[in-house]
Every structure is written in C-alpha cells, then in structure tokens.
Enzyme design. Sequence first.
Site, mmCIF file in Angstrom:
data_model
loop_
_atom_site.group_PDB
_atom_site.id
_atom_site.type_symbol
_atom_site.label_atom_id
_atom_site.label_comp_id
_atom_site.label_asym_id
_atom_site.label_seq_id
_atom_site.Cartn_x
_atom_site.Cartn_y
_atom_site.Cartn_z
ATOM 1 N N ARG A 55 15.011 44.367 42.883
ATOM 2 C CA ARG A 55 15.334 45.211 43.857
ATOM 3 C C ARG A 55 15.377 46.730 44.185
ATOM 4 N NH1 ARG A 55 21.419 42.533 44.494
ATOM 5 N NH2 ARG A 55 21.588 44.111 46.282
ATOM 6 N N ASN A 91 27.112 48.857 49.709
ATOM 7 C CA ASN A 91 25.839 48.681 49.298
ATOM 8 C C ASN A 91 25.666 49.284 48.171
ATOM 9 O OD1 ASN A 91 25.588 47.174 51.625
ATOM 10 N ND2 ASN A 91 24.854 48.816 52.853
ATOM 11 N N HIS A 108 30.893 49.136 45.363
ATOM 12 C CA HIS A 108 30.279 48.154 44.492
ATOM 13 C C HIS A 108 29.292 48.833 43.644
ATOM 14 C CE1 HIS A 108 31.480 44.619 47.422
ATOM 15 N NE2 HIS A 108 32.624 45.147 46.590
ATOM 16 N N CYS A 116 26.341 51.493 30.500
ATOM 17 C CA CYS A 116 26.161 50.933 29.314
ATOM 18 C C CYS A 116 27.485 50.029 28.988
ATOM 19 C CB CYS A 116 26.188 52.009 28.068
ATOM 20 S SG CYS A 116 26.110 51.225 26.484
ATOM 21 N N CYS A 119 29.611 51.429 25.670
ATOM 22 C CA CYS A 119 30.253 52.797 25.590
ATOM 23 C C CYS A 119 30.753 53.441 27.126
ATOM 24 C CB CYS A 119 29.541 54.045 25.003
ATOM 25 S SG CYS A 119 27.872 54.600 25.947
ATOM 26 N N THR A 176 28.735 43.885 57.996
ATOM 27 C CA THR A 176 29.265 43.053 56.660
ATOM 28 C C THR A 176 29.898 41.718 57.142
ATOM 29 O OG1 THR A 176 31.032 43.105 54.782
ATOM 30 C CG2 THR A 176 31.563 44.464 56.867
ATOM 31 N N SER A 177 29.577 40.795 56.490
ATOM 32 C CA SER A 177 30.192 39.450 56.778
ATOM 33 C C SER A 177 31.862 39.172 56.699
ATOM 34 C CB SER A 177 29.572 38.307 56.045
ATOM 35 O OG SER A 177 29.858 38.452 54.487
ATOM 36 N N ASN A 201 28.300 44.528 64.174
ATOM 37 C CA ASN A 201 27.681 43.475 63.451
ATOM 38 C C ASN A 201 26.679 42.619 64.048
ATOM 39 O OD1 ASN A 201 27.704 42.743 60.492
ATOM 40 N ND2 ASN A 201 28.391 40.699 61.221
ATOM 41 N N GLU A 203 26.740 39.533 64.224
ATOM 42 C CA GLU A 203 27.499 38.343 64.683
ATOM 43 C C GLU A 203 28.897 38.720 64.674
ATOM 44 O OE1 GLU A 203 27.303 35.261 61.968
ATOM 45 O OE2 GLU A 203 27.916 36.491 60.491
#
Length: 234
Positions: A55, A91, A108, A116, A119, A176-177, A201, A203
């Site tokens: 990705r 995203n 997110h 890491c 640490c 977003t769903s 959206n 839908e």
Amino acid sequence: MKVFILTGAGISAESGAGTFRDPKGFWATFDPMKLATPEGFAADPDQVHAFYNARRRDLLTAEANDAHRALTRLEQALIRAGGGFWLCTQNIDDLHERAGTRRVHHMHGELLQSLCAHCGGLAPCRSDLSTADICRACGRAGGLRPDVVWFGETPYGMEQIEEALVSADVFAAIGTSGTVYPAAGFAGLARAAGIETWLVNLEIYGASWEFDHHLAGRATQVVPEFVTRLLGRI
Ligand code: BJW
C-alpha cells in the site's frame, strides 16, 4: 462558520487507494484480524509488513483528486473569512496534505511514518519495512511497524477531536461507511450538540437518519458540489 470534516477511504478511492468494505475492498480479500490488529502483527509480522509495504508503494505514485482539492478551497475560504476548518481523516494516506490542506488530523495514523513498538519513536518512512529493520532512536531490531492504528488500539488525539467537533457549526462525513468506532459515533455526537450534519458518500447507508443533508455520488463529483454549497453561505 466553523466546519468539521471527517473523511474515509471513499475520498481517496478515485486516486487508486483501496477502500475496506466495498465488494472489492481490502477486507473482501484479506482478514482484518490478521492484518490490522496488534495480535495479527505479533503472530505474523512479515505478512502485515507485506500488506502495508504494497500500500505504501501504491501511495507514493498516487495523486490527490478533485475531492481533496475542493476541501482545500473550503479551508482557504473559511480561513480568509475568519471562520474555522478542522479535517479529521481516518485515512493513512497523505493526499489531503498533497492537495494543500493545512489542518489535517490523522486519527488512524500515517502510512509514511514508522512507529517503534519498543521505544515509541516515530520516523518518516517512504520505503518497505521488515522485521530486520533497526530503530534509529533506540537501536533495537524487530519493533518497527507502520504508524497506523489497528483494531483495539486508541486513535490519535481523541480529546482534540471532540473539542473541535463540539465547537463546529457544520459536520460532514465524506467517503466513510460509518462502521468503525469511535469515528462512526461522530455524526451522533454532532447531532446531539445541535450541529448541522452532512453525509457525502457513494451510497447513503443505514445510519443516514443521523444526517440533515445527503449528497450521493462519487467523491470527485459530490465533494466539489458540497463545497460550492458551503462557499455560497460564507
Ligand atoms: C466512495 C467512493 C467514491 C467508495 N466516492 N465514496 C463493537 C461495537 C462497537 C465498537 C467495537 C465493537 N467491537 C470492537 C469495537 C471497536 C473497533 C470497531 O469500531 N470495530 C468495528 C468494526 C465494530 N474500533 C477500534 O478498535 C478503534 N479503537 C478504539 O475503539 O479504541 C477505543 C477508544 C475509543 C475512543 C477513545 C479512546 C479509546 C480503532 C479502529 C482502527 C481502524 N483501523 C483501520 C485499519 C488501519 C489503517 C489502515 O490500514 O488503513 O482503519 S480498519 C479500516 O476501517 C481503516 C479505516 O480508517 C477504517 C474506516 O473505514 P472507512 O474509511 O469508513 O472505509 P470503508 O471501506 O468502510 O468505507 C468506504 C466508504 O466510501 C463506503 O461507504 C463507500 O460506499 C464509499 N465510497 N468509493 C465516495 N469514489
């Protein structure tokens, strides 16, 4: 006018970044419990690295689209008019930034950053990660992972998000769903606070009753339309 925008995978779909829950989304092929949980990473880090490495490579060649650019126009107009703009994205891509949006919060995490596990050190990351990589901050191997928030982990900056959300006049969920919490609860919070709510959206889904306004269609078409409507009110 103060505007709070929540974006999800749908806004980047036309830039070639995949979505999760559409018929051809990632979770139609891959098991999220194996690829997007700390337990999945502990069990098979190579498999998780392979998923995010692919990705990341795709992201580096992707480009921002007209939906990202429309939100940048909205931010600039609101700032000029003395209003407020806060963009919270689920995203992990950097396409809002590449389109020129300044105020972006990645709840997110960010794919172009490593974290890491030993640490907590964060570092820019534009190439593949592996279990052999050594953290430059602590010198230990095996702990580097993409800086993304997996299921069971706490999203970044929840306090700042809630503060910005409840002080907004307009809330919009774009691409977003509305499946993944806590982001899925933002529309309900906004509505309870008396904030005008929009769903923009492909839908119009089940929880659409939480929204005062709906715009259905591809993000590159309906986000510019949404922005034009808001700009008409500034
Ligand atoms: C278009 C379009 C086009 C397509 N134009 N539109 C039971 C009940 C309630 C909650 C839970 C529960 N069990 C577990 C939980 C909690 C869990 C959760 O919500 N699970 C649900 C699945 C039930 N949540 C968590 O664990 C979160 N942490 C947490 O809750 O911590 C506790 C806490 C809360 C609050 C304060 C303090 C502590 C963490 C969630 C982490 C999510 N991680 C992922 C993967 C990592 C990042 C990555 O790999 O990219 O994040 S999962 C995945 O889903 C990714 C996304 O950001 C996230 C949301 O997906 P999104 O963006 O909505 O995408 P899709 O595919 O679902 O929808 C796309 C939409 O676009 C669709 O509607 C399309 O129609 C549309 N679309 N093309 C416009 N061209």
